[in-house]
Design a protein around this motif. Structure first.
Motif, PDB file in Angstrom:
ATOM      1  N   ILE A  22       0.536   4.256   3.177  1.00  0.00           N
ATOM      2  CA  ILE A  22       0.835   2.809   3.047  1.00  0.00           C
ATOM      3  C   ILE A  22       0.610   2.494   1.298  1.00  0.00           C
ATOM      4  O   ILE A  22       0.071   3.069   0.518  1.00  0.00           O
ATOM      5  N   CYS A  23       1.909   1.845   0.754  1.00  0.00           N
ATOM      6  CA  CYS A  23       1.900   1.339  -0.524  1.00  0.00           C
ATOM      7  C   CYS A  23       1.693  -0.051  -0.719  1.00  0.00           C
ATOM      8  O   CYS A  23       2.312  -0.989   0.225  1.00  0.00           O
ATOM      9  N   GLY A  24       0.840  -0.457  -1.570  1.00  0.00           N
ATOM     10  CA  GLY A  24       0.568  -1.921  -1.764  1.00  0.00           C
ATOM     11  C   GLY A  24       1.293  -2.531  -2.979  1.00  0.00           C
ATOM     12  O   GLY A  24       1.472  -1.809  -4.073  1.00  0.00           O
ATOM     13  N   GLU A  25       1.866  -3.748  -2.777  1.00  0.00           N
ATOM     14  CA  GLU A  25       2.737  -4.290  -3.736  1.00  0.00           C
ATOM     15  C   GLU A  25       1.806  -4.929  -4.737  1.00  0.00           C
ATOM     16  O   GLU A  25       1.752  -6.035  -4.658  1.00  0.00           O
ATOM     17  N   LYS A  71     -12.061  -5.588   4.755  1.00  0.00           N
ATOM     18  CA  LYS A  71     -12.231  -5.809   6.569  1.00  0.00           C
ATOM     19  C   LYS A  71     -10.751  -5.465   6.911  1.00  0.00           C
ATOM     20  O   LYS A  71     -10.844  -4.820   8.016  1.00  0.00           O
ATOM     21  N   THR A  72      -9.637  -6.270   6.438  1.00  0.00           N
ATOM     22  CA  THR A  72      -8.475  -6.063   7.013  1.00  0.00           C
ATOM     23  C   THR A  72      -7.704  -4.686   6.616  1.00  0.00           C
ATOM     24  O   THR A  72      -6.840  -4.150   7.464  1.00  0.00           O
ATOM     25  N   LEU A  73      -7.753  -4.720   5.684  1.00  0.00           N
ATOM     26  CA  LEU A  73      -6.833  -3.206   4.948  1.00  0.00           C
ATOM     27  C   LEU A  73      -7.349  -2.037   5.579  1.00  0.00           C
ATOM     28  O   LEU A  73      -6.390  -1.062   5.985  1.00  0.00           O
ATOM     29  N   PRO A  74      -8.371  -1.589   5.728  1.00  0.00           N
ATOM     30  CA  PRO A  74      -8.784  -0.518   6.644  1.00  0.00           C
ATOM     31  C   PRO A  74      -8.278  -0.300   7.915  1.00  0.00           C
ATOM     32  O   PRO A  74      -7.722   0.800   8.345  1.00  0.00           O
ATOM     33  N   GLU A  88     -10.325   1.861  -4.411  1.00  0.00           N
ATOM     34  CA  GLU A  88     -11.508   2.345  -3.442  1.00  0.00           C
ATOM     35  C   GLU A  88     -10.899   2.642  -2.399  1.00  0.00           C
ATOM     36  O   GLU A  88     -11.431   3.859  -1.582  1.00  0.00           O
ATOM     37  N   LEU A  89      -9.706   2.322  -1.568  1.00  0.00           N
ATOM     38  CA  LEU A  89      -9.398   2.625  -0.482  1.00  0.00           C
ATOM     39  C   LEU A  89      -8.319   3.750  -0.476  1.00  0.00           C
ATOM     40  O   LEU A  89      -7.683   4.042   0.489  1.00  0.00           O
ATOM     41  N   GLY A  90      -7.958   4.153  -1.958  1.00  0.00           N
ATOM     42  CA  GLY A  90      -7.152   5.073  -1.925  1.00  0.00           C
ATOM     43  C   GLY A  90      -5.541   4.541  -1.577  1.00  0.00           C
ATOM     44  O   GLY A  90      -4.652   5.483  -1.276  1.00  0.00           O
ATOM     45  N   LEU A  91      -5.359   3.350  -1.820  1.00  0.00           N
ATOM     46  CA  LEU A  91      -4.155   2.775  -1.599  1.00  0.00           C
ATOM     47  C   LEU A  91      -3.020   2.949  -2.815  1.00  0.00           C
ATOM     48  O   LEU A  91      -3.388   2.750  -3.961  1.00  0.00           O
TER      49      LEU A  91
END
Length: 242
Positions: free
Chosen positions: A180-183, A167-170, A198-201
């Motif tokens: 955007i890079c995820g730690e 819900k929040t990341l998109p 799934e989100l391509g992060l």
């Protein structure tokens, strides 16, 4: 040490009751700092222990016989204990030792109460390493609390966090043209890698922070395509110092 996840699924009195832990005395034992005379002497030494106990604790109360005065119950207040400007070196060292010891004692508990709802409980991270846990009188309690700890930190939130992330990341990704890079280092819940994929992060890979078991260093040749490869980050020393 006394933080907790949000959102998260708390531990309740019911969870404790079905495992043989019930009643106000048991809850106090689990949620209040466990401070004993022996622990005070171990942390401060005999002489300073007497001074610390007289100034910061109510003797004869609390699970171990000592309870912090309300004005010293906050970690923030304890952290901000400072010596006066111009104090001699011995006093500076004594205040530093007192501050460190008091924070250790404040964190010597097993379950953290939610300040907004005291019925919601959270396991203190690494509770099995505390003397409060080690000195519990019942081996069954220790086993049950260890299982609750591992379940809270590693299992019970996968579905909740996946739903929340989707819900929040998109929304965050759509709010910027930046890449955007995820730690995804250190403590990584099981739901994180599939959600990021799934989100391509893009993930983050540090050679000195291995992502697999039994290895000392990551091999950059094995990184996935969706990765930022960096020699260091805020959790490790700068490359030149290393």
């Amino acid at each position: 040490m006394l933080g907790y996840f949000r959102p998260s699924i708390p531990i309740t009195a019911k969870d404790l009751e079905v495992r043989g832990m019930s009643g106000p005395e048991v809850l106090e034992r689990l949620t209040e700092p466990y401070v004993t005379k022996a622990l005070l002497k171990k942390l401060f030494g005999p002489e300073l222990a007497s001074e610390v106990s007289a100034r910061y604790f109510i003797e004869g109360e609390g699970p171990g016989g000592y309870r912090l005065w309300p004005e010293y119950y906050s970690e923030k207040v304890l952290w901000e204990l400072k010596e006066r400007p111009g104090s001699p070196d011995w006093l500076v060292e004594e205040i530093a030792k007192t501050r460190k010891g008091l924070l250790t004692l404040r964190q010597n508990l097993i379950l953290v109460r939610d300040p907004e709802d005291p019925q919601r409980l959270y396991p203190r991270f690494g509770l099995m390493g505390t003397s409060s846990y080690k000195e519990l009188p019942d081996a069954g309690w220790r086993s049950a609390l260890s299982q609750l700890h591992d379940d809270y930190f590693y299992k019970r939130h996968d579905a909740l966090w996946r739903s929340h992330a989707l819900k929040t990341l998109p929304a965050i990704m759509a709010a910027s043209d930046m890449l955007i890079c995820g730690e995804d280092l250190g403590f990584v819940p099981n739901c994180l890698p599939p959600v990021m994929q799934e989100l391509g992060l893009i993930g983050l890979r540090i050679q000195r922070m291995p992502t697999g078991p039994g290895i000392e260093f990551n091999n950059p040749a094995t990184y996935s395509y969706l990765s930022v490869a960096s020699p260091s980050c805020h959790d490790v020393s700068p490359l030149r110092q290393w």
